[in-house]
Enzyme design. Sequence first.
Site, PDB file in Angstrom:
ATOM      1  N   ASP A 184       1.302   6.840   6.849  1.00  0.00           N
ATOM      2  CA  ASP A 184      -0.144   7.095   6.871  1.00  0.00           C
ATOM      3  C   ASP A 184      -0.514   8.193   7.853  1.00  0.00           C
ATOM      4  O   ASP A 184      -1.485   8.076   8.605  1.00  0.00           O
ATOM      5  CB  ASP A 184      -0.924   5.815   7.183  1.00  0.00           C
ATOM      6  CG  ASP A 184      -0.813   4.787   6.071  1.00  0.00           C
ATOM      7  OD1 ASP A 184      -0.662   5.193   4.901  1.00  0.00           O
ATOM      8  OD2 ASP A 184      -0.863   3.577   6.361  1.00  0.00           O
ATOM      9  N   GLY A 235       5.289  -3.644  11.171  1.00  0.00           N
ATOM     10  CA  GLY A 235       4.271  -3.804  10.144  1.00  0.00           C
ATOM     11  C   GLY A 235       4.900  -4.022   8.785  1.00  0.00           C
ATOM     12  O   GLY A 235       5.463  -3.096   8.205  1.00  0.00           O
ATOM     13  N   GLY A 275      -2.464  -9.947   9.772  1.00  0.00           N
ATOM     14  CA  GLY A 275      -3.229  -8.860   9.189  1.00  0.00           C
ATOM     15  C   GLY A 275      -3.768  -7.899  10.221  1.00  0.00           C
ATOM     16  O   GLY A 275      -3.992  -8.255  11.386  1.00  0.00           O
ATOM     17  N   PHE A 327       0.802  -1.220   0.000  1.00  0.00           N
ATOM     18  CA  PHE A 327       0.000   0.000   0.000  1.00  0.00           C
ATOM     19  C   PHE A 327       0.836   1.272   0.000  1.00  0.00           C
ATOM     20  O   PHE A 327       0.289   2.363   0.160  1.00  0.00           O
ATOM     21  CB  PHE A 327      -0.920  -0.011   1.232  1.00  0.00           C
ATOM     22  CG  PHE A 327      -1.728  -1.282   1.357  1.00  0.00           C
ATOM     23  CD1 PHE A 327      -2.818  -1.509   0.540  1.00  0.00           C
ATOM     24  CD2 PHE A 327      -1.379  -2.255   2.278  1.00  0.00           C
ATOM     25  CE1 PHE A 327      -3.555  -2.685   0.638  1.00  0.00           C
ATOM     26  CE2 PHE A 327      -2.117  -3.430   2.393  1.00  0.00           C
ATOM     27  CZ  PHE A 327      -3.202  -3.644   1.574  1.00  0.00           C
ATOM     28  N   SER A 359       7.670  -2.470   1.840  1.00  0.00           N
ATOM     29  CA  SER A 359       8.508  -1.468   2.516  1.00  0.00           C
ATOM     30  C   SER A 359       9.826  -2.072   2.975  1.00  0.00           C
ATOM     31  O   SER A 359      10.860  -1.392   3.001  1.00  0.00           O
ATOM     32  CB  SER A 359       7.766  -0.846   3.700  1.00  0.00           C
ATOM     33  OG  SER A 359       7.323  -1.841   4.610  1.00  0.00           O
ATOM     34  N   HIS A 398      -3.410   0.452  12.657  1.00  0.00           N
ATOM     35  CA  HIS A 398      -3.647   1.884  12.792  1.00  0.00           C
ATOM     36  C   HIS A 398      -4.797   2.237  13.734  1.00  0.00           C
ATOM     37  O   HIS A 398      -5.365   3.327  13.651  1.00  0.00           O
ATOM     38  CB  HIS A 398      -3.907   2.506  11.420  1.00  0.00           C
ATOM     39  CG  HIS A 398      -2.698   2.532  10.533  1.00  0.00           C
ATOM     40  ND1 HIS A 398      -1.436   2.274  10.998  1.00  0.00           N
ATOM     41  CD2 HIS A 398      -2.559   2.785   9.215  1.00  0.00           C
ATOM     42  CE1 HIS A 398      -0.571   2.363  10.002  1.00  0.00           C
ATOM     43  NE2 HIS A 398      -1.223   2.664   8.903  1.00  0.00           N
ATOM     44  N   SER A 457       4.550  -6.650  18.115  1.00  0.00           N
ATOM     45  CA  SER A 457       5.670  -5.765  18.444  1.00  0.00           C
ATOM     46  C   SER A 457       5.850  -5.578  19.941  1.00  0.00           C
ATOM     47  O   SER A 457       6.973  -5.479  20.428  1.00  0.00           O
ATOM     48  CB  SER A 457       5.491  -4.402  17.760  1.00  0.00           C
ATOM     49  OG  SER A 457       4.455  -3.649  18.352  1.00  0.00           O
TER      50      SER A 457
END
Length: 206
Positions: A165, A41, A70, A15, A47, A139, A119
């Site tokens: 984001d 993430g 997810g 994304f 990334s 998020h 995490s």
Amino acid sequence: MTADLLAAAAAAPGFMPPDEGRALYEAARAVAVPGPLLEIGSWMGKSALYLAAAARETGRQVVTVDHHRGSEEHQPGWEYHDPALVDPLVGRVDTLPAFRRTIAAAGAEDVVVAVVTRSELLAPLWSTPLALLFLDGSHTEESARRDQDAWVGKLAVGGTLAVHDVFPDPADGGQAPFGVYSRVLASGEFTELPGTGSLRLLRRTG
């Protein structure tokens, strides 16, 4: 090799827009202090490859932290749910196989270390100062704040915090990453660097 990794990152599922991915790569490459690059993430590894390109150039390692089940928006009934990612044996999303394929296909297994866990479970075990911390996990307000509390303090002075984001206008996206960015900036321990799109960059100064 760097060009190959950047091309693989651009082509990988995920994304992150290309300009933000390139900005993440440039930020990681420019960090002057020693230490690994760590992201919270990973999804399918897009990334991670941008970070791997910088790590390959600078002799660092990338550590990715993701439970690979997810986020909320990836669960059944939500906007970004993909039934193909559900492990039929356990009935839950599992992005780890796709992540491993992404990293292996790009030839980045030598610089990317994947840690499969939440995490907040890893953070108490982690003591190495980070050169760069990339926050791009779940998020929700609770999880974003949890990642901030667990990991920002592990960033070395002179290191870079990247938050993805970040949308100041609620009409553009969720506010949890914007809250992380705002709180960190208000702490007085960071100065802001030029960002790109929804990617915000801050350098730890104290």
